[in-house]
Motif scaffolding. Structure first.
Motif, PDB file in Angstrom:
ATOM      1  N   LEU A  53       0.836  -1.292   0.013  1.00 29.30           N
ATOM      2  CA  LEU A  53       0.109  -0.108  -0.060  1.00 29.30           C
ATOM      3  C   LEU A  53       0.862   1.291  -0.006  1.00 29.30           C
ATOM      4  O   LEU A  53       1.560   1.402   0.832  1.00 29.30           O
ATOM      5  CB  LEU A  53      -0.870  -0.239   1.088  1.00 29.30           C
ATOM      6  N   ASP A  54       0.439   2.091  -1.227  1.00 34.39           N
ATOM      7  CA  ASP A  54       1.221   3.519  -0.921  1.00 34.39           C
ATOM      8  C   ASP A  54       0.746   4.158   0.225  1.00 34.39           C
ATOM      9  O   ASP A  54      -0.299   4.107   0.647  1.00 34.39           O
ATOM     10  CB  ASP A  54       0.870   4.044  -2.306  1.00 34.39           C
ATOM     11  N   MET A  55       1.717   5.414   0.601  1.00 36.33           N
ATOM     12  CA  MET A  55       1.054   6.122   1.602  1.00 36.33           C
ATOM     13  C   MET A  55       0.492   7.431   1.389  1.00 36.33           C
ATOM     14  O   MET A  55      -0.314   7.849   2.056  1.00 36.33           O
ATOM     15  CB  MET A  55       2.435   6.405   2.567  1.00 36.33           C
ATOM     16  N   ASN A  56       0.810   7.798   0.133  1.00 36.18           N
ATOM     17  CA  ASN A  56       0.059   9.180  -0.572  1.00 36.18           C
ATOM     18  C   ASN A  56      -0.596   8.825  -1.886  1.00 36.18           C
ATOM     19  O   ASN A  56       0.062   8.309  -2.835  1.00 36.18           O
ATOM     20  CB  ASN A  56       1.143  10.213  -0.511  1.00 36.18           C
ATOM     21  N   SER A  82      -1.502  -9.179   5.906  1.00 33.40           N
ATOM     22  CA  SER A  82      -0.650  -8.507   6.139  1.00 33.40           C
ATOM     23  C   SER A  82      -0.523  -7.138   5.344  1.00 33.40           C
ATOM     24  O   SER A  82      -0.916  -7.258   4.097  1.00 33.40           O
ATOM     25  CB  SER A  82       0.866  -8.964   6.068  1.00 33.40           C
ATOM     26  N   VAL A  83       0.101  -6.117   5.815  1.00 29.48           N
ATOM     27  CA  VAL A  83      -0.133  -4.736   5.077  1.00 29.48           C
ATOM     28  C   VAL A  83       1.561  -4.275   5.156  1.00 29.48           C
ATOM     29  O   VAL A  83       1.916  -3.925   6.143  1.00 29.48           O
ATOM     30  CB  VAL A  83      -1.073  -3.745   5.510  1.00 29.48           C
ATOM     31  N   VAL A  84       2.063  -3.992   3.994  1.00 34.34           N
ATOM     32  CA  VAL A  84       3.517  -3.327   3.846  1.00 34.34           C
ATOM     33  C   VAL A  84       3.236  -1.856   3.403  1.00 34.34           C
ATOM     34  O   VAL A  84       2.767  -1.732   2.053  1.00 34.34           O
ATOM     35  CB  VAL A  84       4.431  -4.421   3.082  1.00 34.34           C
ATOM     36  N   LEU A  85       3.456  -1.133   4.105  1.00 34.16           N
ATOM     37  CA  LEU A  85       3.103   0.420   3.317  1.00 34.16           C
ATOM     38  C   LEU A  85       4.580   0.897   2.561  1.00 34.16           C
ATOM     39  O   LEU A  85       5.897   0.598   2.721  1.00 34.16           O
ATOM     40  CB  LEU A  85       3.092   1.087   4.737  1.00 34.16           C
ATOM     41  N   MET A  86       4.570   1.662   1.548  1.00 32.36           N
ATOM     42  CA  MET A  86       5.496   2.172   0.690  1.00 32.36           C
ATOM     43  C   MET A  86       5.630   3.598   0.622  1.00 32.36           C
ATOM     44  O   MET A  86       4.428   4.346   0.457  1.00 32.36           O
ATOM     45  CB  MET A  86       5.360   1.701  -0.650  1.00 32.36           C
ATOM     46  N   THR A  87       6.473   4.048   0.814  1.00 30.68           N
ATOM     47  CA  THR A  87       6.593   5.671   0.511  1.00 30.68           C
ATOM     48  C   THR A  87       7.809   6.100   0.020  1.00 30.68           C
ATOM     49  O   THR A  87       8.811   5.316   0.081  1.00 30.68           O
ATOM     50  CB  THR A  87       5.963   6.406   1.906  1.00 30.68           C
ATOM     51  N   ALA A  88       8.017   7.330  -0.576  1.00 30.80           N
ATOM     52  CA  ALA A  88       9.228   7.761  -1.104  1.00 30.80           C
ATOM     53  C   ALA A  88       9.825   8.808   0.193  1.00 30.80           C
ATOM     54  O   ALA A  88      10.925   9.119  -0.074  1.00 30.80           O
ATOM     55  CB  ALA A  88       9.027   8.731  -2.146  1.00 30.80           C
ATOM     56  N   TYR A  89       9.179   8.967   1.431  1.00 32.98           N
ATOM     57  CA  TYR A  89       9.718   9.664   2.324  1.00 32.98           C
ATOM     58  C   TYR A  89      10.164   9.135   3.297  1.00 32.98           C
ATOM     59  O   TYR A  89       9.183   8.384   4.206  1.00 32.98           O
ATOM     60  CB  TYR A  89       8.824  10.626   2.580  1.00 32.98           C
ATOM     61  N   ASP A 105       5.077  -4.121   7.898  1.00 36.55           N
ATOM     62  CA  ASP A 105       6.456  -3.358   7.665  1.00 36.55           C
ATOM     63  C   ASP A 105       6.210  -2.310   6.793  1.00 36.55           C
ATOM     64  O   ASP A 105       5.145  -1.820   6.491  1.00 36.55           O
ATOM     65  CB  ASP A 105       7.246  -4.710   6.687  1.00 36.55           C
ATOM     66  N   PHE A 106       7.550  -1.581   6.313  1.00 39.47           N
ATOM     67  CA  PHE A 106       7.488  -0.484   5.936  1.00 39.47           C
ATOM     68  C   PHE A 106       8.728  -0.290   5.020  1.00 39.47           C
ATOM     69  O   PHE A 106       9.890  -0.485   5.340  1.00 39.47           O
ATOM     70  CB  PHE A 106       7.604   0.840   7.177  1.00 39.47           C
ATOM     71  N   ILE A 107       8.486   0.084   3.762  1.00 38.28           N
ATOM     72  CA  ILE A 107       9.742   0.102   2.766  1.00 38.28           C
ATOM     73  C   ILE A 107       9.644   1.501   2.075  1.00 38.28           C
ATOM     74  O   ILE A 107       8.542   2.210   1.883  1.00 38.28           O
ATOM     75  CB  ILE A 107       9.499  -0.980   1.601  1.00 38.28           C
ATOM     76  N   LEU A 108      10.776   1.961   1.839  1.00 32.68           N
ATOM     77  CA  LEU A 108      11.192   3.186   1.034  1.00 32.68           C
ATOM     78  C   LEU A 108      11.183   2.965  -0.628  1.00 32.68           C
ATOM     79  O   LEU A 108      11.938   1.939  -0.849  1.00 32.68           O
ATOM     80  CB  LEU A 108      12.276   3.717   1.658  1.00 32.68           C
ATOM     81  N   LYS A 109      10.761   3.914  -1.171  1.00 35.21           N
ATOM     82  CA  LYS A 109      11.048   4.026  -2.655  1.00 35.21           C
ATOM     83  C   LYS A 109      12.304   4.921  -3.109  1.00 35.21           C
ATOM     84  O   LYS A 109      12.278   5.803  -2.225  1.00 35.21           O
ATOM     85  CB  LYS A 109       9.891   4.546  -3.161  1.00 35.21           C
ATOM     86  N   PRO A 110      13.106   4.424  -3.818  1.00 34.77           N
ATOM     87  CA  PRO A 110      13.133   3.190  -4.490  1.00 34.77           C
ATOM     88  C   PRO A 110      13.616   2.014  -3.726  1.00 34.77           C
ATOM     89  O   PRO A 110      14.438   2.270  -2.711  1.00 34.77           O
ATOM     90  CB  PRO A 110      14.147   3.512  -5.634  1.00 34.77           C
TER      91      PRO A 110
END
Length: 455
Positions: A53-56, A82-89, A105-110
């Motif tokens: 899931l994207d954050m914004n 399970s939900v893993v969030l994605m954000t560029a920030y 969990d929480f992952i950063l782009k890229p």
């Protein structure tokens, strides 16, 4: 292909395309959404193990509030996903907030592909584990419901019975220890089940233990459990009755049959509120509601040094005395009517009636075996009778009046001894059949035969 359904939600089509190419070759089902508005309907249609899931989603937004909102929606509709969030920030505070809300969990782009795949696989396994736990809890709940279900009923309306039930209602809501006393066959276990049913612990199990059927060598293993290898036949670890009854009710029937030295071990467990499995030095805390039952005179046994006084005080916070059937008046006929219907249905026969003389015979008989004896008498009469009206001769009751001692002065133990002797005469050499007729376990019958010198 690895097991797992994955839903990807991001407004950036390049991100969706890259993740789709990366994951579709490795997982069974991958679905991409460019707007979060379809998330709820999608997770209702498909069992997803993971949502990326994207954050914004709004142009220029970087607060992550949209991601937090949709995370909450997903967890409400599908807690095991399970939900893993994605954000560029890379905002640590935002990451902490997301994890507290339920993100896995929480992952950063890229992202780094190898790290992303490892995160996804861990999240999917976590989802499967949550589902297994949920299924086990549901099965446990159903098992407890089945175990606690009781097809027997407390039947009657005599003042004596109503007084007992009034006491049951008073004590059931508390956690106080209860001692149920009364002759054999009066329904002590039914009263114990009623206490559990009305208690705050009724969503947990009531575990019954016949203390008269447990041998001394197996006492600790049965009640406290054992570890693998604790003794010769201990091929695997096993929980004892105390552990199984944890958070519920433990019913110790025939507590008066427990030998004196084993009473000390039981007392220690009750006082310390913990037990040690055989072969273990690690104590386990227990939280049980204790209900005991006996047909013995425990205060007299204390005087004779056959029962520990401190244990009696421990189990006897409240005592409930169950009246014998002969003192319950017309309850005899009410119970007889119930058993007539029960066994007529069981043996596919018309429901018979009792003529007036038969009713008088049942009311005058002292029923030394109480409700259990009445039930067996009705069952036998229905099996053997060829008429829709049961006559006095259809009931083969014990010839109490032929005893040398008058019924009013006849000692209960003497009556019990005669009843056991008659059952053994009826089934010579067959302890199991005699026990079945008396409505007790084989071990209990054997113990009583030793007590009365019948072996």
């Amino acid at each position: 292909m690895m097991k797992g359904n994955i839903l990807i939600v991001d407004d950036n089509k390049s991100i969706l395309s890259a993740l789709d190419i990366l994951l579709s070759v490795q997982y069974e089902h991958v679905k991409c959404l460019s707007t979060p508005n379809q998330i709820v309907s999608e997770i209702r249609q498909t069992n997803y193990q993971l949502v990326l899931l994207d954050m914004n989603f709004k142009s220029g937004a970087n607060t992550g509030n949209e991601g937090i909102f949709w995370l909450s929606e997903i967890k409400e509709k599908s807690p095991e996903t399970s939900v893993v969030l994605m954000t560029a920030y890379g905002d640590v505070e935002l990451a902490v907030k997301a994890l507290k809300t339920g993100a896995t969990d929480f992952i950063l782009k890229p992202w780094d592909n190898s790290k992303l795949l490892a995160t996804i696989q861990s999240a999917i396994q976590l989802s499967y584990s949550r589902n297994e736990v949920s299924d086990l809890k549901q099965k446990e709940k159903e098992l407890k419901r089945v175990i606690n279900k009781d097809d027997k009923f407390i039947i009657g309306s005599s003042p004596q019975l109503m007084q007992v039930l009034k006491m049951v209602q008073k004590v059931a809501k508390t956690d106080t220890n209860v001692l149920i006393t009364g002759e054999n066959g009066t329904g002590k276990e039914l009263i114990a089940r009623e206490i559990h049913r009305l208690s705050k612990r009724n969503h947990e199990m009531l575990v019954s233990v016949d203390m008269g059927a447990i041998t001394e060598t197996l006492f600790e293993s049965e009640l406290f459990g054992h570890e693998k290898g604790a003794f010769t036949d201990a091929k695997e670890a096993r929980a004892g009755k105390f552990e199984v009854a944890n958070k519920g009710t433990l019913f110790l029937d025939e507590i008066g049959n427990l030998s004196f030295h084993l009473q000390a071990k039981l007392l220690a467990a009750l006082q310390n509120r913990e037990i040690n499995r055989l072969g273990s030095t690690t104590p386990k805390a227990i939280d049980i509601r204790l209900v005991c039952a006996t047909n013995k005179d425990l205060p007299k046994m204390v005087e004779e040094s056959l029962f520990r006084e401190d244990l009696l005080y421990r189990i006897n916070t409240i005592q409930i005395e169950i009246p014998p059937l002969r003192d319950r008046g017309n309850d005899i006929l009410v119970l007889a009517d119930f058993f007539l219907k029960k066994y007529a249905f069981k043996y596919d026969k018309p429901i018979p009636k009792l003529n007036k003389n038969t009713q008088e015979k049942l009311l005058k008989y002292p029923w030394p075996g109480n409700i259990r004896e009445l039930e067996h008498a009705i069952e036998k009469a229905i099996i053997l009778s060829e008429s829709n009206v049961l006559k006095p001769d259809d009931f083969c009751l014990r010839p109490i009046n032929n005893c040398k001692t008058d019924i009013d002065s006849l000692n209960i133990e003497a009556m019990e001894k005669q009843l056991i002797a008659k059952a053994m005469d009826t089934h010579p050499g067959n302890v199991s059949a005699a026990a079945a007729e008396l409505g007790i376990t084989r071990q209990t019958l054997y113990n009583k035969m030793k007590k009365y010198g019948l072996v």
